[in-house]
Motif scaffolding. Structure first.
Motif, PDB file in Angstrom:
ATOM      1  N   GLU A   3       0.832  -1.203   0.000  1.00  0.00           N
ATOM      2  CA  GLU A   3       0.000   0.000   0.000  1.00  0.00           C
ATOM      3  C   GLU A   3       0.864   1.249   0.000  1.00  0.00           C
ATOM      4  O   GLU A   3       0.548   2.239  -0.678  1.00  0.00           O
ATOM      5  CB  GLU A   3      -0.931   0.005   1.209  1.00  0.00           C
ATOM      6  N   ASP A   4       1.980   1.232   0.735  1.00  0.00           N
ATOM      7  CA  ASP A   4       2.906   2.365   0.736  1.00  0.00           C
ATOM      8  C   ASP A   4       3.440   2.615  -0.672  1.00  0.00           C
ATOM      9  O   ASP A   4       3.506   3.753  -1.141  1.00  0.00           O
ATOM     10  CB  ASP A   4       4.085   2.100   1.679  1.00  0.00           C
TER      11      ASP A   4
ATOM     12  N   TYR B  33       0.784   4.157  -2.843  1.00  0.00           N
ATOM     13  CA  TYR B  33       0.627   5.582  -2.530  1.00  0.00           C
ATOM     14  C   TYR B  33       1.736   6.394  -3.200  1.00  0.00           C
ATOM     15  O   TYR B  33       1.478   7.430  -3.823  1.00  0.00           O
ATOM     16  CB  TYR B  33       0.686   5.800  -1.015  1.00  0.00           C
TER      17      TYR B  33
ATOM     18  N   ASN C 114       1.475   6.822  -6.933  1.00  0.00           N
ATOM     19  CA  ASN C 114       0.446   7.778  -7.342  1.00  0.00           C
ATOM     20  C   ASN C 114       0.994   9.197  -7.472  1.00  0.00           C
ATOM     21  O   ASN C 114       0.392  10.039  -8.144  1.00  0.00           O
ATOM     22  CB  ASN C 114      -0.720   7.770  -6.342  1.00  0.00           C
TER      23      ASN C 114
ATOM     24  N   GLY D  31       1.845   8.642   3.324  1.00  0.00           N
ATOM     25  CA  GLY D  31       1.150   7.442   2.896  1.00  0.00           C
ATOM     26  C   GLY D  31       0.000   7.143   3.831  1.00  0.00           C
ATOM     27  O   GLY D  31      -0.558   8.053   4.445  1.00  0.00           O
TER      28      GLY D  31
END
Length: 218
Positions: free
Chosen positions: A11-12, A15, A18, A106
């Motif tokens: 997930e980090d 982020y 993005n 994040g």
């Protein structure tokens, strides 16, 4: 707390990825004399994960974080300051840079990296200004700036009507449909009052506007 690399999750990384498009957007806006870098705190020894116009500092993907970058991270950890004031520094070749750095957050506001922007001011100033001005043959894009959504809708309507009236292939019978299609294609119907204003301006019912929109969607 000593500054150290962060244990990253998928997930980090998502982020941080993005923010890559933000780097491309900034570099495209400011021009070729601007370097934009994204650092990852997953590994400070190879922190550069995205760089645009890296020739200004000679860096590339996998280059390490700078000493000042570590200081900014330490300051964030101690005070929560996300972005210090912009500053001037010199590249390895002596070029004068105006720079700024911002901590990137994040999940759960955890610091996962940095966005750094370096403008090379050693370029002849006319060259820098040239990249900020419309080039020969460039067309101006119509954009409506307003504090009021109704103004945006009205201005978009004005533009759509003008475009349709200039198109001699569109008959009077197809005029309203063409105007609504133009607005639809430009996403104006995402604004809540668009249907009401379009129906009033074109002198047709809201049901007629909805019918056209359903047709376009299908």
């Amino acid at each position: 707390m000593n500054v150290k690399q962060v244990r990253f999750t998928d997930e980090d990384r998502e982020y941080l990825n993005n923010y890559f498009r933000v780097a491309d957007t900034i570099a495209d806006l400011i021009g070729a004399h601007c370097e934009v870098v994204i650092h990852s705190f997953e590994s400070v020894d190879h922190s550069v994960v995205k760089i645009v116009n890296g020739h200004h500092t000679g860096r590339k993907i996998g280059s390490p974080v700078t000493d000042l970058g570590l200081k900014v991270w330490r300051t964030f950890d101690q005070t929560g300051e996300v972005s210090p004031k912009s500053y001037f520094t010199n590249a390895t070749d002596g070029s004068l840079l105006k720079s700024t750095t911002c901590i990137l957050a994040g999940p759960n506001k955890k610091a996962i990296g940095m966005l750094c922007i370096n403008m090379n001011l050693s370029y002849p100033f006319p060259e820098i200004v040239k990249t900020l001005l419309p080039q020969s043959g460039a067309s101006l894009v119509n954009e409506n700036f307003s504090n009021n959504a109704n103004d945006v809708i009205n201005q978009a309507l004005d533009t759509a009507i003008a475009e349709v009236e200039l198109d001699e292939s569109i008959t009077m019978k197809g005029r309203n449909k063409a105007i609504i299609r133009c607005l639809f294609d430009n996403g104006i119907f995402e604004l809540k009052e668009t249907t009401t204003q379009v129906s009033e301006r074109l002198g047709i019912s809201r049901q007629a506007v909805y019918k056209f929109i359903r047709e376009f969607k299908s």
